[in-house]
Design an enzyme around this catalytic site. Structure first.
Site, PDB file in Angstrom:
ATOM      1  N   CYS A 135       9.638  -9.368  -7.751  1.00  0.00           N
ATOM      2  CA  CYS A 135       9.785  -8.451  -7.706  1.00  0.00           C
ATOM      3  C   CYS A 135      10.135  -7.475  -6.416  1.00  0.00           C
ATOM      4  O   CYS A 135       9.591  -8.278  -5.910  1.00  0.00           O
ATOM      5  CB  CYS A 135       7.514  -7.548  -8.128  1.00  0.00           C
ATOM      6  N   CYS A 146       3.509  -5.927  -8.402  1.00  0.00           N
ATOM      7  CA  CYS A 146       3.612  -7.530  -8.405  1.00  0.00           C
ATOM      8  C   CYS A 146       2.353  -7.806  -7.768  1.00  0.00           C
ATOM      9  O   CYS A 146       1.811  -8.279  -8.779  1.00  0.00           O
ATOM     10  CB  CYS A 146       4.545  -8.104  -7.036  1.00  0.00           C
ATOM     11  N   CYS A 192       4.940 -12.772 -10.905  1.00  0.00           N
ATOM     12  CA  CYS A 192       3.629 -11.657 -11.715  1.00  0.00           C
ATOM     13  C   CYS A 192       4.481 -11.764 -13.513  1.00  0.00           C
ATOM     14  O   CYS A 192       4.088 -10.863 -14.366  1.00  0.00           O
ATOM     15  CB  CYS A 192       3.985 -10.395 -11.752  1.00  0.00           C
ATOM     16  N   CYS A 209       9.493 -12.148 -13.424  1.00  0.00           N
ATOM     17  CA  CYS A 209       9.227 -12.250 -11.845  1.00  0.00           C
ATOM     18  C   CYS A 209       8.834 -13.335 -12.052  1.00  0.00           C
ATOM     19  O   CYS A 209       7.474 -13.854 -12.790  1.00  0.00           O
ATOM     20  CB  CYS A 209       8.292 -10.945 -11.486  1.00  0.00           C
TER      21      CYS A 209
END
Lengths: 289, 191
Positions: A263, A269, A241, A238
Site C-alpha cells: 500500500c 496499511c 495487508c 498488498c
C-alpha cells in the site's frame, strides 16, 4: 516557540494568503496568484502547501502530512516537525484524527470528512503548461474555457497508444468550468476528488498560485464517451495487508529484480494490519506484464 | 474617538479562528459560523464584520465603508492599517448595511476574476427572513436559508451576478457575531 510568529509566517503574509484562499474557494479550480514567500526549504519540497497550511492552521488543529501516501518519508517528517515546532500543533499519522492533512501526491484511502481540510503540494498548477508554455496565453485560454487542445492531446494519446497515457496529474474539469491540474496524484485518486466532503486547497510555491475545490463540487477527469476514464492500479494485492483496492507502490527487494507491492498509504496499511489483515509478506513471483 | 476601542485581544489566534470561520462558511454556503465573539467594535459595526476586517484588511487592500459606518472609519484605519476609500468601485472590501448595487462594484475580469470585490453586509439576523434556495459548489443538495435585511429582488440581482461567473462579487452576511457566506458560484432562487 520563541523567535517565530505562530506557524512561522508573519501575519501580513497570512492575510495575503487568506484573501487568495477565499477567492480560490469562491471560484473553484481557478488559479489565484499570490506572493509566495521564501520558506526554510527549497522550492519543490512543498513550499506552496506549507504556506497554505501555515495560513489556515490553528492551535486546536491536528496535522497529518503525507508524502506519496507515506507518513514516514523525509518530506512528510520534516514538514510535520516544522509545524510541531513553529506552531506547537498536535500531529498524527492517523487519517481520521487529522483536521488538516497536507499531502504530496496522494489522497488518503480513508474517506475524508466534512471537518477536514486537505492541502495539496503542487509543482505545476497550470494543466495546459505542456501544451502552451506562455502564461499570458494559458490565462486567456482559461478565461475563454478554451480547452480543445487538451482534448486533442488525449485524442492523440488514443491514436498512438490505444489509451490515454497519463498516469498522474490527470487533468480534471472542476465545477464544469475550469480545467485544473490535480497535482501529481495518481489518476487512481482522481475519482476521490469528485464530491469530496472535505475542502481541498492547492498551493504551488514556486509558481505562486493557489486554487481550491470546495466540498461537494463536481470534479470530472477528462475523457471521451468511447474511451471513458479508468482509475488504474497495479493488478496485485498488498504484500503486507492483503488490500485489493488500495493504490500500490512497487518496491524492488533484491538484486534479481524481484518486486513487492505494498500500500502506498502507510496509515491505511497499518490500520488494516492492526485489524488482522495479513498479506503474504513475499515479493510477487514474476513481473506482471 | 472610536480608536479607543480594542481590536482582537489575541491578534494571531483570533484572526486565525475568524479566518477559518469565513473559509468554512464560504466553502459550505449557508452554514452559519461564529466570528468575532467578544469583540467590541464601534457602533454600528458588528463583531462579525469587524472580525472580517481585522482578519483580511491591511495595507494591501482598500475598504469602502457605507455612510452608516462613518464613525467606525478611524477604528478601521487604526486597527487594520488599511486605506479607507470613498469610492466603492475601487474597494477590495465593501462594508454596508444595505445591499449595494452589485453592478457598480469591481467584479474582476475573465482572466483575473479574483479581483472581484467582497461585500461584508451587516444584516439584522441570519435567520427568520424570507426563504431563499441556494445551490452550487459546497452544497451536496440545495439548501434553504432565510437571512433578514436583503432586498426583495435579491434573487434577481444575484442572478445577474452569478451569470457572469467566473467574474462576480462574493457576499458575506454578518449579524452579531455570526456570519454566512454566499460565493459568486452559487445560484439563488426563491422557493
Amino acid at each position: 516557540m520563541i523567535g517565530y510568529n505562530f506557524a512561522y509566517l508573519d501575519e501580513q503574509t497570512k492575510r495575503m494568503i487568506r484573501r487568495a484562499l477565499l477567492k480560490a474557494v469562491a471560484i473553484p479550480g481557478h488559479q489565484v496568484p499570490f506572493g509566495s514567500r521564501e520558506m526554510p526549504l527549497p522550492y519543490g519540497w512543498g513550499t506552496g502547501g506549507i504556506q497554505i497550511t501555515a495560513a489556515i492552521l490553528g492551535q486546536t488543529d491536528t496535522l497529518k502530512v503525507i508524502d506519496q501516501g507515506a507518513d514516514d518519508t523525509t518530506n512528510a517528517v520534516s514538514i510535520r516537525r516544522f509545524f510541531a515546532k513553529t506552531a506547537g500543533v498536535a500531529t498524527t499519522t492517523r487519517t481520521p484524527e487529522a483536521t488538516v492533512i497536507q499531502t504530496r501526491h496522494r489522497i488518503p484511502e480513508t474517506k475524508l470528512r466534512e471537518d477536514q481540510i486537505i492541502v495539496y503540494q503542487v509543482p505545476q498548477p497550470e494543466p495546459l503548461s505542456k501544451l502552451e508554455p506562455r502564461r499570458a496565453e494559458t490565462k486567456r485560454m482559461h478565461a475563454l474555457a478554451e480547452y480543445g487542445p487538451m482534448h486533442v492531446k488525449l485524442y492523440e494519446d488514443i491514436t498512438r497508444f490505444g489509451q490515454i497515457s497519463i498516469s498522474y496529474d490527470y487533468p480534471v474539469m472542476v465545477n464544469h468550468r475550469y480545467l485544473m491540474a490535480p497535482s501529481p496524484i495518481p489518476a487512481f485518486d482522481n475519482p476521490k476528488m469528485h464530491m469530496m466532503p472535505a475542502l481541498q486547497l492547492f498551493g504551488a510555491g514556486r509558481e505562486k498560485r493557489i486554487y481550491a475545490v470546495p466540498p461537494y463540487t463536481s470534479v470530472q477527469s477528462l475523457d471521451f464517451e468511447d474511451h471513458p476514464f479508468r482509475a488504474v492500479r497495479a493488478p496485485h494485492t498488498c504484500a503486507l495487508c492483503n488490500a485489493r483496492d488500495s493504490y500500490l507502490d512497487e518496491v524492488v527487494v533484491d538484486d534479481t529484480g524481484r518486486r513487492m507491492f505494498v500500500c502506498s498509504d502507510t496509515d491505511h496499511c497499518e490500520t488494516r494490519r492492526e485489524a488482522g489483515h495479513e498479506g503474504t509478506g513475499e515479493p510477487v513471483a514474476q513481473a506482471a506484464e | 474617538m472610536s480608536i479607543d476601542l480594542p481590536g482582537f485581544a489575541d491578534p494571531v489566534a483570533d484572526a486565525q479562528s475568524a479566518f477559518r470561520a469565513v473559509l468554512d462558511a464560504l466553502a459550505r454556503p449557508g452554514q452559519i459560523r461564529a466570528a468575532g465573539t467578544g469583540l467590541t467594535p464601534p457602533a454600528p459595526l458588528n463583531p462579525a464584520a469587524a472580525a472580517m476586517l481585522l482578519t483580511l484588511a491591511d495595507a494591501d487592500t482598500t475598504v469602502y465603508l457605507g455612510p452608516a459606518f462613518a464613525d467606525a472609519a478611524d477604528w478601521v484605519r487604526f486597527h487594520c492599517g488599511t486605506q479607507v476609500t470613498d469610492s466603492p468601485a475601487d474597494a477590495t472590501f465593501i462594508l454596508a448595511d444595505a445591499l449595494p448595487n452589485l453592478t457598480a462594484l469591481p467584479n474582476g475580469t475573465d482572466e483575473e476574476p479574483q479581483s472581484g470585490a467582497t461585500i461584508l453586509l451587516q444584516i439584522p439576523a441570519l435567520t427568520g427572513g424570507p426563504a431563499r434556495i441556494i445551490h452550487g459548489p459546497g452544497l451536496a443538495t440545495p439548501t434553504t436559508l432565510s437571512p433578514q435585511g436583503l432586498p426583495p429582488d435579491f434573487a434577481a440581482q444575484w442572478a445577474t451576478n452569478h451569470a457572469q461567473f467566473p467574474r462576480g462579487i462574493d457576499l458575506i452576511l454578518c449579524a452579531g457575531d455570526h456570519l454566512l457566506a454566499l460565493p459568486r458560484s452559487l445560484s439563488i432562487r426563491e422557493p
